[in-house]
Design a protein around this motif. Structure first.
Motif, PDB file in Angstrom:
ATOM      1  N   GLN A  46       5.203   1.428  97.524  1.00 59.13           N
ATOM      2  CA  GLN A  46       5.286   2.510  98.497  1.00 59.13           C
ATOM      3  C   GLN A  46       3.924   3.180  98.712  1.00 59.13           C
ATOM      4  N   ILE A  47       3.145   3.289  97.656  1.00 54.54           N
ATOM      5  CA  ILE A  47       1.796   3.854  97.808  1.00 54.54           C
ATOM      6  C   ILE A  47       0.944   2.939  98.683  1.00 54.54           C
ATOM      7  N   VAL A  48       0.949   1.649  98.392  1.00 51.99           N
ATOM      8  CA  VAL A  48       0.123   0.704  99.144  1.00 51.99           C
ATOM      9  C   VAL A  48       0.563   0.646 100.606  1.00 51.99           C
ATOM     10  N   THR A 214       6.335  -2.195  69.761  1.00 53.38           N
ATOM     11  CA  THR A 214       5.652  -2.728  70.938  1.00 53.38           C
ATOM     12  C   THR A 214       6.666  -2.876  72.058  1.00 53.38           C
ATOM     13  N   VAL A 215       6.208  -2.853  73.286  1.00 57.08           N
ATOM     14  CA  VAL A 215       7.090  -3.036  74.435  1.00 57.08           C
ATOM     15  C   VAL A 215       6.383  -3.888  75.478  1.00 57.08           C
ATOM     16  N   LEU A 216       7.200  -4.499  76.327  1.00 53.85           N
ATOM     17  CA  LEU A 216       6.676  -5.278  77.441  1.00 53.85           C
ATOM     18  C   LEU A 216       6.892  -4.476  78.723  1.00 53.85           C
ATOM     19  N   GLY A 217       5.787  -4.074  79.343  1.00 54.48           N
ATOM     20  CA  GLY A 217       5.865  -3.308  80.576  1.00 54.48           C
ATOM     21  C   GLY A 217       5.049  -3.951  81.670  1.00 54.48           C
ATOM     22  N   TYR A 218       4.710  -3.166  82.674  1.00 56.01           N
ATOM     23  CA  TYR A 218       3.908  -3.648  83.803  1.00 56.01           C
ATOM     24  C   TYR A 218       2.501  -3.071  83.726  1.00 56.01           C
ATOM     25  N   SER A 219       1.512  -3.905  83.983  1.00 53.54           N
ATOM     26  CA  SER A 219       0.121  -3.534  83.727  1.00 53.54           C
ATOM     27  C   SER A 219      -0.392  -2.380  84.582  1.00 53.54           C
ATOM     28  N   THR A 220       0.237  -2.115  85.736  1.00 51.38           N
ATOM     29  CA  THR A 220      -0.261  -1.036  86.603  1.00 51.38           C
ATOM     30  C   THR A 220       0.567   0.240  86.503  1.00 51.38           C
ATOM     31  N   ASP A 221       1.554   0.251  85.631  1.00 53.12           N
ATOM     32  CA  ASP A 221       2.468   1.388  85.562  1.00 53.12           C
ATOM     33  C   ASP A 221       1.738   2.675  85.192  1.00 53.12           C
ATOM     34  N   THR A 274      -7.544   1.906  89.051  1.00 54.21           N
ATOM     35  CA  THR A 274      -7.256   2.761  90.202  1.00 54.21           C
ATOM     36  C   THR A 274      -5.771   2.759  90.513  1.00 54.21           C
ATOM     37  N   MET A 275      -5.137   1.574  90.474  1.00 58.70           N
ATOM     38  CA  MET A 275      -3.712   1.505  90.772  1.00 58.70           C
ATOM     39  C   MET A 275      -2.893   2.233  89.726  1.00 58.70           C
ATOM     40  N   GLN A 276      -3.288   2.138  88.468  1.00 54.55           N
ATOM     41  CA  GLN A 276      -2.611   2.907  87.423  1.00 54.55           C
ATOM     42  C   GLN A 276      -2.689   4.400  87.730  1.00 54.55           C
ATOM     43  N   SER A 277      -3.870   4.846  88.153  1.00 53.30           N
ATOM     44  CA  SER A 277      -4.083   6.256  88.454  1.00 53.30           C
ATOM     45  C   SER A 277      -3.249   6.708  89.656  1.00 53.30           C
ATOM     46  N   LEU A 278      -3.185   5.881  90.680  1.00 58.48           N
ATOM     47  CA  LEU A 278      -2.396   6.227  91.863  1.00 58.48           C
ATOM     48  C   LEU A 278      -0.911   6.313  91.515  1.00 58.48           C
ATOM     49  N   GLN A 281      -0.161   9.532  89.641  1.00 63.88           N
ATOM     50  CA  GLN A 281      -0.090  10.732  90.476  1.00 63.88           C
ATOM     51  C   GLN A 281       1.302  10.925  91.077  1.00 63.88           C
ATOM     52  N   VAL A 282       1.980   9.810  91.353  1.00 66.81           N
ATOM     53  CA  VAL A 282       3.336   9.894  91.897  1.00 66.81           C
ATOM     54  C   VAL A 282       4.368  10.076  90.783  1.00 66.81           C
ATOM     55  N   ASP A 283       4.305   9.212  89.757  1.00 69.40           N
ATOM     56  CA  ASP A 283       5.335   9.223  88.713  1.00 69.40           C
ATOM     57  C   ASP A 283       5.227  10.409  87.768  1.00 69.40           C
ATOM     58  N   ASN A 284       4.000  10.839  87.472  1.00 67.30           N
ATOM     59  CA  ASN A 284       3.807  11.920  86.509  1.00 67.30           C
ATOM     60  C   ASN A 284       3.591  13.272  87.207  1.00 67.30           C
ATOM     61  N   ASN A 285       2.761  13.288  88.248  1.00 70.10           N
ATOM     62  CA  ASN A 285       2.441  14.541  88.928  1.00 70.10           C
ATOM     63  C   ASN A 285       3.364  14.838  90.093  1.00 70.10           C
ATOM     64  N   LEU A 286       4.270  13.900  90.386  1.00 68.75           N
ATOM     65  CA  LEU A 286       5.329  14.078  91.384  1.00 68.75           C
ATOM     66  C   LEU A 286       4.814  14.321  92.801  1.00 68.75           C
ATOM     67  N   LEU A 287       3.672  13.718  93.126  1.00 72.64           N
ATOM     68  CA  LEU A 287       3.172  13.777  94.495  1.00 72.64           C
ATOM     69  C   LEU A 287       3.853  12.694  95.326  1.00 72.64           C
TER      70      LEU A 287
END
Length: 308
Positions: A46-48, A214-221, A274-278, A281-287
């Motif tokens: 959705q960001i992209v 340990t957990v398996l997640g997504y690299s840009t999360d 950069t993608m992690q940061s973007l 901003q949505v998931d943590n800062n709720l923008l």
């Protein structure tokens, strides 16, 4: 000419002028391009999609329509095939090779990119654009304190303590063919004490709370940054490449020649960090994704000059 006749004539001329102006405006509105952009349900997609839309709006003045929350790459692909959308905002090489193209998994990133570019052009008359600059792949991770304590930097480093570890993994990954759990065990040569399949959103909470080592997640999360987790390098390159790109119907590129050079401004411009940061901003800062997208483009001056 009587005074009464002049008044009537003036009214008729004014009315005719109004009609002509309205028709002109309607014709103008109809002729304004409307680019339809498909995104999946993930924050990243959705960001992209909003980045693409804002870039087109700002630089070309075209209208854009967002088709949000499509469930998968396959659904997004079908939207382009049916001509319900013109651009698919986020597509991943590894996913489309095994999914849309129904081919065997490819480990080499360059080979994977070459395959999707050729096959999507040949089969679907679509252009697979160069990567944005990041890959959203599966990644094993731990808390930074646990990594320091056990000297963990790569997945292979887990082997010495894996028999004592609980691992939380994305439930959709466990039974995947080619790059799922059973293949992982054979490839890396070790197994965990116990593996817990769970929804992807829960894996980060579980490792942060110490329930999983340990957990398996997504690299840009974005939650990787939220919980200050450490990604372990896939040193044996087990996971297929999931380089992210947009895919565009050739018909829309032909119809609007200015579109292609503009979209190419995003080639290689969004790094993993950069993608992690973007996402953060949505998931943590709720923008809102649209706000994050606009700020990103403004900060980078809409990448002007990149297509010159």
């Amino acid at each position: 000419m009587t005074k009464k006749y002049k008044i009537v004539l003036s009214i008729l001329l004014a009315f005719s002028s109004c009609l002509l102006t309205s028709c002109s405006l309607l014709g103008s509105a109809k002729s304004t391009p409307n680019i339809r952009i498909a995104s999946q349900s993930s924050t990243e997609s959705q960001i992209v999609a909003n980045i693409i839309a804002e870039l087109i709006n700002h630089e070309l003045g075209y209208k854009t329509t967002l088709l949000n929350n499509l469930g998968s790459s396959t659904v997004a692909h079908q939207a382009l095939i049916r001509n319900d959308a013109d651009i698919s905002a986020t597509r991943y090489t590894g996913t489309d090779i095994t999914g849309v193209l129904q081919m065997k998994s490819v480990k080499d990133p360059k080979e994977a990119t070459a395959i999707v570019k050729k096959q999507f052009k040949k089969r679907y008359h679509q252009t697979w654009f160069p990567s944005y600059g990041f890959a959203d792949t599966y990644a094993f991770m731990t808390t930074r304190s646990f990594a320091r304590k056990n000297n963990l930097n790569t997945i292979s480093d887990l082997k010495k303590i894996a028999s004592k570890m609980n691992a939380g993994v994305d439930s959709s990954w466990v039974n995947r063919q080619g790059d799922g759990y059973s293949d992982f065990v054979k490839y890396y040569g070790f197994d965990f004490k116990r593996v817990y399949p769970m929804q992807i959103g829960l894996v980060y909470d579980s490792v942060e709370a110490g329930k999983m080592q340990t957990v398996l997640g997504y690299s840009t999360d974005g939650r990787i940054k939220s919980y200050n987790l450490k990604i372990l390098e896939d040193n044996k390159q087990f996971f297929p490449p999931y380089n992210c790109s947009m895919v565009v119907n050739d018909s829309i590129l032909k119809k609007y020649p200015k579109l292609s050079p503009l979209l190419h401004r995003l080639d290689g411009k969004i790094s993993l960090k950069t993608m992690q940061s973007l996402n953060y901003q949505v998931d943590n800062n709720l923008l809102e994704p649209s706000v994050v997208a606009q700020k990103f483009l403004e900060k980078n001056n809409y990448f002007k000059g990149a297509d010159n």
